[in-house]
Design an enzyme around this catalytic site. Structure first.
Site, PDB file in Angstrom:
ATOM      1  N   GLU A 262      -2.293   0.020  -4.640  1.00 32.20           N
ATOM      2  CA  GLU A 262      -2.461  -1.085  -3.696  1.00 32.20           C
ATOM      3  C   GLU A 262      -2.575  -2.401  -4.450  1.00 32.20           C
ATOM      4  O   GLU A 262      -3.237  -2.481  -5.478  1.00 32.20           O
ATOM      5  CB  GLU A 262      -3.723  -0.832  -2.870  1.00 32.20           C
ATOM      6  CG  GLU A 262      -3.977  -1.817  -1.767  1.00 32.20           C
ATOM      7  CD  GLU A 262      -5.261  -1.492  -1.017  1.00 32.20           C
ATOM      8  OE1 GLU A 262      -5.579  -2.248  -0.068  1.00 32.20           O
ATOM      9  OE2 GLU A 262      -5.954  -0.513  -1.374  1.00 32.20           O
TER      10      GLU A 262
ATOM     11  N   ASP B 255       0.864  -1.176   0.000  1.00 34.01           N
ATOM     12  CA  ASP B 255       0.000   0.000   0.000  1.00 34.01           C
ATOM     13  C   ASP B 255       0.901   1.226   0.000  1.00 34.01           C
ATOM     14  O   ASP B 255       1.657   1.453   0.951  1.00 34.01           O
ATOM     15  CB  ASP B 255      -0.912  -0.007   1.233  1.00 34.01           C
ATOM     16  CG  ASP B 255      -2.086   0.947   1.086  1.00 34.01           C
ATOM     17  OD1 ASP B 255      -2.135   1.676   0.079  1.00 34.01           O
ATOM     18  OD2 ASP B 255      -2.951   0.953   1.972  1.00 34.01           O
TER      19      ASP B 255
END
Length: 485
Positions: free
Chosen positions: A106, A11
């Site tokens: 992500e 992320d």
């Protein structure tokens, strides 16, 4: 559940805002808010400096301005974000054939499938090397979670933020999950969380103790069964490489409700063209056109029309969206419009309807005097003069944060515009803080420009990850072990 932490979740940290800070030396270490800047704008991403002041994503921009009046408020530059995302995803693809992107910033990665990790030590080394590679290639930081399941890897990356790595040893899942809030689990939103709280369950431990039967009674069979498994740390979902988009759409929220029917139609047609541009950039076509209208009272209507075959023709999509609008009552005003295309395909078919539309358009042009159909920003020109103020026109031509080039001063970015002026800071990624100059909004020597790369000479990772160690030797870290630079 796997016996080794070989599922990785990456992320990127405050992605949009971090990219803007990297691109603009004067914003390093300062509060940055990226999102819609109008009265109805919403925050897309806030830098960590802005988060300390209480600003967060999905917050109304007006509220963010009250909390952080001195922050830099910028309009998103998606071309830059997509470019950086492609660099990151390429690195992930070198680690494994199984990469599951969730968004631009992500993704999950199956390290075992790529042969780069098969135990705790090799998984940790791979995760750390990935973080180094991302920084060297993009100039940005990403947080990494490693675990034996997707759910736990995502929880680990959240705990690693910002700019860290957390590894959860298989076998320690329940101990780690027990004290966490029920909202930590996937699928537990505000409503479900509040429902569980009223039942006396606020932590994951409470869910595990309540048992499956009680959870099924509270939230239903499907959700209750899944919640109980997650509370025990059980998650067998595989990393799926193909997450094919089901639709392409664009939408705009307007600062002031639109009442003029001609203006509403012009906006729908403009959105249709933008939608097709996005469709074509993905090398796709679609068969069903969808119109979304949110009215003054927040009621939202959707209408759709299915064509005879998939298309990426802007004329077809524009006319279909216009037909759908005819069936919608916009009395009272419109606050949001959206146009989308679903039923995506990798090809287009010759469409008689499109050919007929093109023929009608050519015939109309032959019978009427030549006149512009769109302004330089791509907005259709109506029969009536635009009602936008000079300030709105300037803001649309010179969005805050967007790139410009001046024939004398070089590359820069827009700090703001108003009263017939646009203020530009001339600086480039990796360089010193630049000087600020103000121009007339119609200065012929100033023009919009494309974003510059965040890293001028990135490290070559074309042979990566062949050099990654794969042996089982090396120390084994404890559950929840954390590594930060």
């Amino acid at each position: 559940m796997r016996p080794a932490p070989t599922i990785l979740h990456l992320d990127m940290d405050a992605f949009y805002a971090s990219a803007e800070q990297a691109a603009k030396p004067s914003l390093r270490g300062k509060a940055v808010v990226v999102g819609g800047l109008g009265p109805r704008g919403v925050v897309a991403t806030a830098s960590y400096e802005a988060r300390v002041l209480g600003v967060h994503s999905a917050m109304p921009t007006a509220q963010a301005r009250r909390l952080a009046p001195n922050a830099a408020y910028l309009v998103p530059r998606f071309s830059l974000y997509r470019s950086v995302s492609e660099q990151v995803m390429e690195l992930l693809g070198r680690l494994s054939p199984l990469v599951e992107p969730l968004s631009l910033d992500e993704a999950f990665v199956d390290l075992e499938a790529g042969g780069v990790a098969d135990d705790t030590a090799s998984a940790r080394r791979t995760g750390e090397r990935l973080r180094t590679a991302i920084r060297e290639v993009t100039g940005l930081s990403g947080s990494v979670g490693l675990a034996g399941s997707k759910m736990l890897a995502k929880i680990a990356s959240e705990q690693a933020k910002p700019d860290g790595l957390v590894l959860i040893e298989p076998g320690t899942e329940r101990e780690l999950l027990a004290p966490l809030s029920v909202r930590t689990l996937p699928g537990v939103g505000p409503a479900t969380g509040d429902h569980l709280r009223r039942a006396g369950m606020t932590t994951v431990h409470d869910l595990a103790e309540a048992g499956e039967a009680e959870l099924v009674r509270l939230v239903g069979k499907a959700h209750g069964h899944g919640l109980y498994r997650m509370a025990l740390g059980l998650d067998d979902r595989p990393v799926v490489a193909e997450r094919d988009a089901k639709s392409v759409s664009v939408e705009d929220t307007f600062d002031v409700d639109l009442h003029d029917r001609v203006r509403v139609r012009a906006e729908v047609e403009r959105l249709a063209v933008r939608c097709v541009e996005r469709l074509r950039s993905a090398d796709r076509s679609g068969r069903t056109v969808v119109l979304k209208v949110r009215r003054y009272d927040f009621s939202t209507l959707t209408r759709s029309e299915t064509l005879r075959g998939p298309t990426d023709d802007p004329t077809v999509v524009r006319e279909a969206a216009a037909r759908l609008l005819e069936a919608v009552d916009t009395t009272g005003g419109v606050r949001l419009l959206g146009v989308g295309v679903t039923g995506l395909a990798d090809f287009t078919q010759e469409d008689l309807f499109a050919q007929a539309a093109d023929a009608r358009e050519l015939a109309a042009r032959a019978e009427t005097p030549e006149k512009p159909v769109a302004d330089e920003s791509g907005r259709p020109v109506d029969e009536e003069p635009a009602r936008d103020s000079a300030e709105q026109l300037a803001a649309r031509r010179w969005p805050a944060g967007h790139d410009v080039r001046h024939t004398v001063h070089g590359h820069g970015w827009v700090q703001g515009s108003g009263v017939g002026r646009v203020t530009v800071r001339f600086e480039e990624p990796g360089g010193p803080v630049g000087r600020v100059v103000t121009f007339r909004i119609d200065d012929p020597e100033l023009s919009p420009a494309d974003p510059l790369p965040l890293v001028r000479d990135p490290v070559d990772y074309s042979s990566w990850p062949a050099s990654l160690p794969k042996s089982r030797s090396g120390p084994v870290s404890a559950a929840g072990g954390e590594s930060r630079p």
